[in-house]
Design a protein around this motif. Structure first.
Motif, PDB file in Angstrom:
ATOM      1  N   UNK A 114       0.907  -1.360   0.059  1.00  0.00           N
ATOM      2  CA  UNK A 114      -0.063   0.013  -0.146  1.00  0.00           C
ATOM      3  C   UNK A 114       0.885   1.141  -0.118  1.00  0.00           C
ATOM      4  N   UNK A 115       1.870   1.348   0.743  1.00  0.00           N
ATOM      5  CA  UNK A 115       2.725   2.348   0.807  1.00  0.00           C
ATOM      6  C   UNK A 115       3.413   2.694  -0.584  1.00  0.00           C
ATOM      7  N   UNK A 116       3.930   1.508  -1.207  1.00  0.00           N
ATOM      8  CA  UNK A 116       4.261   1.702  -2.573  1.00  0.00           C
ATOM      9  C   UNK A 116       3.410   2.144  -3.657  1.00  0.00           C
ATOM     10  N   UNK A 117       2.098   1.771  -3.625  1.00  0.00           N
ATOM     11  CA  UNK A 117       1.208   2.233  -4.326  1.00  0.00           C
ATOM     12  C   UNK A 117       0.855   3.850  -4.114  1.00  0.00           C
ATOM     13  N   UNK A 118       0.758   4.070  -2.959  1.00  0.00           N
ATOM     14  CA  UNK A 118       0.444   5.423  -2.703  1.00  0.00           C
ATOM     15  C   UNK A 118       1.663   6.347  -2.997  1.00  0.00           C
ATOM     16  N   UNK A 119       2.631   5.996  -2.719  1.00  0.00           N
ATOM     17  CA  UNK A 119       3.897   6.657  -3.275  1.00  0.00           C
ATOM     18  C   UNK A 119       3.771   6.819  -4.799  1.00  0.00           C
ATOM     19  N   UNK A 120       3.497   5.878  -5.501  1.00  0.00           N
ATOM     20  CA  UNK A 120       3.557   6.379  -6.906  1.00  0.00           C
ATOM     21  C   UNK A 120       2.326   6.982  -7.101  1.00  0.00           C
ATOM     22  N   UNK A 121       1.200   7.097  -6.797  1.00  0.00           N
ATOM     23  CA  UNK A 121       0.158   7.929  -6.935  1.00  0.00           C
ATOM     24  C   UNK A 121       0.291   9.346  -6.320  1.00  0.00           C
ATOM     25  N   UNK A 122       1.150   9.458  -5.401  1.00  0.00           N
ATOM     26  CA  UNK A 122       1.517  10.788  -5.003  1.00  0.00           C
ATOM     27  C   UNK A 122       2.498  11.624  -5.984  1.00  0.00           C
TER      28      UNK A 122
END
Length: 136
Positions: A114-122
């Motif tokens: 989830x952290x990786x996904x959110x970092x990519x989205x941000x």
């Protein structure tokens, strides 16, 4: 150190346990011996008592129930001859801790995803609306 041993305050300070917790340990018969009293009625602990409390803290921090600590302490107080029973208790707790660690590792893997996904989205500017309430 007090003349006749460590005071309850000194033991509390050195173990991180409260005076209330130390009295609870004594009331629940969790020590390996009866804690002696000075002529003035104050508890007089020795370094072995502190070592035992440090071990009990590790047991508690790792999830061992008080009842199991009490059982283990009773076995130790009984003296030689019950080492297999002590070992069985420790092995059971070891398995429980290993299972908790495995579950935590699994949870950590999901969180990292989830952290990786959110970092990519941000980073990409596409975070708006990610897992946002639908507003129904």
């Amino acid at each position: 150190m007090a003349k006749n041993g460590l005071s309850i305050g000194e033991v509390a300070e050195s173990t991180g346990l409260s005076v209330h917790a130390l009295r609870f340990f004594e009331r629940e018969n969790l020590f390996l011996r009866e804690i002696p009293r000075t002529a003035g009625g104050q508890r007089a602990y020795d370094p072995a008592d502190v070592d035992w409390l440090v071990l009990c803290n590790r047991f508690r921090d790792s999830g061992m129930p008080i009842a199991t600590i009490k059982e283990f302490a009773g076995l130790v107080r009984s003296g030689p001859g019950n080492e297999r029973e002590r070992l069985a208790l420790l092995e059971e707790h070891e398995r429980a801790v290993e299972a908790r660690i495995a579950a935590l590792h699994e949870n950590l893997g999901i969180i990292r995803g989830k952290v990786t996904a959110y970092r990519e989205h941000v980073r990409d500017g596409t975070a708006a609306g990610v897992w946002a309430p639908s507003g129904n």
